[in-house]
Scaffold this motif. Structure first.
Motif, short mmCIF file in Angstrom:
data_model
loop_
_atom_site.label_atom_id
_atom_site.label_comp_id
_atom_site.label_asym_id
_atom_site.label_seq_id
_atom_site.Cartn_x
_atom_site.Cartn_y
_atom_site.Cartn_z
N SER A 85 0.83 -1.21 0.00
CA SER A 85 0.00 0.00 0.00
C SER A 85 0.85 1.26 0.00
CB SER A 85 -0.92 0.01 1.23
OG SER A 85 -1.78 -1.09 1.21
N LEU A 86 1.91 1.25 0.81
CA LEU A 86 2.80 2.40 0.85
C LEU A 86 3.52 2.60 -0.48
CD1 LEU A 86 4.31 2.02 4.42
CD2 LEU A 86 2.64 3.70 3.64
N LEU A 87 3.89 1.50 -1.11
CA LEU A 87 4.54 1.59 -2.42
C LEU A 87 3.59 2.20 -3.44
CD1 LEU A 87 7.06 0.93 -4.11
CD2 LEU A 87 6.01 -1.28 -4.59
N ILE A 88 2.35 1.76 -3.44
CA ILE A 88 1.35 2.31 -4.37
C ILE A 88 1.15 3.80 -4.11
CG2 ILE A 88 -1.12 2.27 -4.95
CD1 ILE A 88 -0.98 -0.81 -4.50
N LEU A 89 1.06 4.17 -2.83
CA LEU A 89 0.90 5.60 -2.51
C LEU A 89 2.11 6.42 -2.93
CD1 LEU A 89 -0.73 5.40 1.02
CD2 LEU A 89 -1.78 6.26 -1.07
N ALA A 90 3.29 5.83 -2.78
CA ALA A 90 4.51 6.57 -3.14
C ALA A 90 4.63 6.76 -4.64
CB ALA A 90 5.73 5.82 -2.61
N LEU A 91 4.14 5.79 -5.42
CA LEU A 91 4.27 5.86 -6.87
C LEU A 91 3.09 6.53 -7.56
CD1 LEU A 91 5.77 2.32 -7.54
CD2 LEU A 91 6.98 4.50 -7.34
N ALA A 92 2.00 6.70 -6.84
CA ALA A 92 0.79 7.29 -7.43
C ALA A 92 1.01 8.77 -7.71
CB ALA A 92 -0.39 7.12 -6.48
N PRO A 93 0.39 9.28 -8.78
CA PRO A 93 0.48 10.73 -9.02
C PRO A 93 -0.15 11.48 -7.85
CG PRO A 93 -0.97 9.66 -10.63
CD PRO A 93 -0.40 8.59 -9.76
N SER A 94 0.35 12.66 -7.59
CA SER A 94 -0.10 13.41 -6.42
C SER A 94 -1.55 13.88 -6.53
CB SER A 94 0.81 14.61 -6.17
OG SER A 94 0.66 15.54 -7.22
N GLY A 95 -2.03 14.08 -7.74
CA GLY A 95 -3.40 14.54 -7.91
C GLY A 95 -3.55 16.03 -7.69
N ARG A 96 -2.46 16.68 -7.43
CA ARG A 96 -2.53 18.13 -7.24
C ARG A 96 -2.63 18.80 -8.60
NH1 ARG A 96 2.18 19.04 -2.77
NH2 ARG A 96 1.14 17.90 -1.11
N GLU A 97 -3.49 19.76 -8.65
CA GLU A 97 -3.65 20.52 -9.89
C GLU A 97 -2.74 21.73 -9.85
OE1 GLU A 97 -7.71 21.42 -10.61
OE2 GLU A 97 -8.37 19.41 -10.15
N ALA A 98 -2.52 22.28 -10.99
CA ALA A 98 -1.71 23.49 -11.08
C ALA A 98 -2.39 24.61 -10.30
CB ALA A 98 -1.51 23.89 -12.53
N GLU A 99 -1.60 25.57 -9.87
CA GLU A 99 -2.15 26.71 -9.15
C GLU A 99 -3.23 27.37 -10.00
OE1 GLU A 99 -1.43 28.20 -6.13
OE2 GLU A 99 -0.35 26.35 -5.67
N PRO A 100 -4.36 27.70 -9.41
CA PRO A 100 -5.40 28.38 -10.18
C PRO A 100 -4.93 29.77 -10.60
CG PRO A 100 -6.02 28.24 -7.86
CD PRO A 100 -4.75 27.45 -8.04
N ARG A 101 -5.31 30.14 -11.77
CA ARG A 101 -4.94 31.46 -12.26
C ARG A 101 -5.78 32.52 -11.58
NH1 ARG A 101 -4.55 30.44 -18.76
NH2 ARG A 101 -3.26 28.59 -18.59
N ALA A 102 -5.18 33.66 -11.38
CA ALA A 102 -5.91 34.76 -10.76
C ALA A 102 -6.97 35.26 -11.72
CB ALA A 102 -4.94 35.87 -10.40
N VAL A 103 -8.16 35.44 -11.22
CA VAL A 103 -9.25 35.96 -12.03
C VAL A 103 -9.31 37.46 -11.80
CG1 VAL A 103 -11.74 35.88 -12.44
CG2 VAL A 103 -10.50 33.81 -11.81
N PRO A 104 -9.24 38.25 -12.86
CA PRO A 104 -9.28 39.70 -12.65
C PRO A 104 -10.61 40.12 -12.03
CG PRO A 104 -9.19 39.16 -15.00
CD PRO A 104 -9.13 37.87 -14.23
#
Length: 110
Positions: A85-104
């Motif tokens: 399980s730890l190996l799977i968690l370590a190799l899995a993509p983080s799932g973090r998205e890029a920083e949201p762009r500022a909306v004017p």
């Protein structure tokens, strides 16, 4: 296994620090809360949870290596499951998205 050792060392440091604070007159709950509260400011909650859950498996392996304890096959199967399980968690993509762009702010524009 390395991260599990880190968990063990940090838990020992946590216990020692809380003990020192209580020896200086800080209340038990305040001492433990202040020391415990430092962790989440340094690592993500998911990392903290993962490391915490790996602790018992590392402790079991250390009892085999250091004390000579004998674990039944089902315990080794459980340790292998935790390791996988730890190996799977370590190799899995983080799932973090890029920083949201500022909306004017259109309302504030001249």
């Amino acid at each position: 296994m390395g991260l599990g050792l880190v968990v063990g060392v940090t838990y020992a440091l946590y216990s020692w620090s809380a003990h020192r604070l209580m020896g200086r007159g800080v209340g038990r709950a305040a001492a433990m809360g202040s020391v415990f509260g430092l962790g989440p400011t340094r690592i993500s909650p998911s990392t903290a949870t993962t490391l915490t859950l790996a602790g018992p498996a590392v402790a079991a392996v250390l009892t085999v290596l250091v004390v000579g304890e004998r674990l039944p096959p089902i315990a080794w199967l459980g340790i292998a499951g935790i390791g996988l399980s730890l190996l799977i968690l370590a190799l899995a993509p983080s799932g973090r998205e890029a920083e949201p762009r500022a909306v004017p702010d259109v309302a504030a524009a001249p």
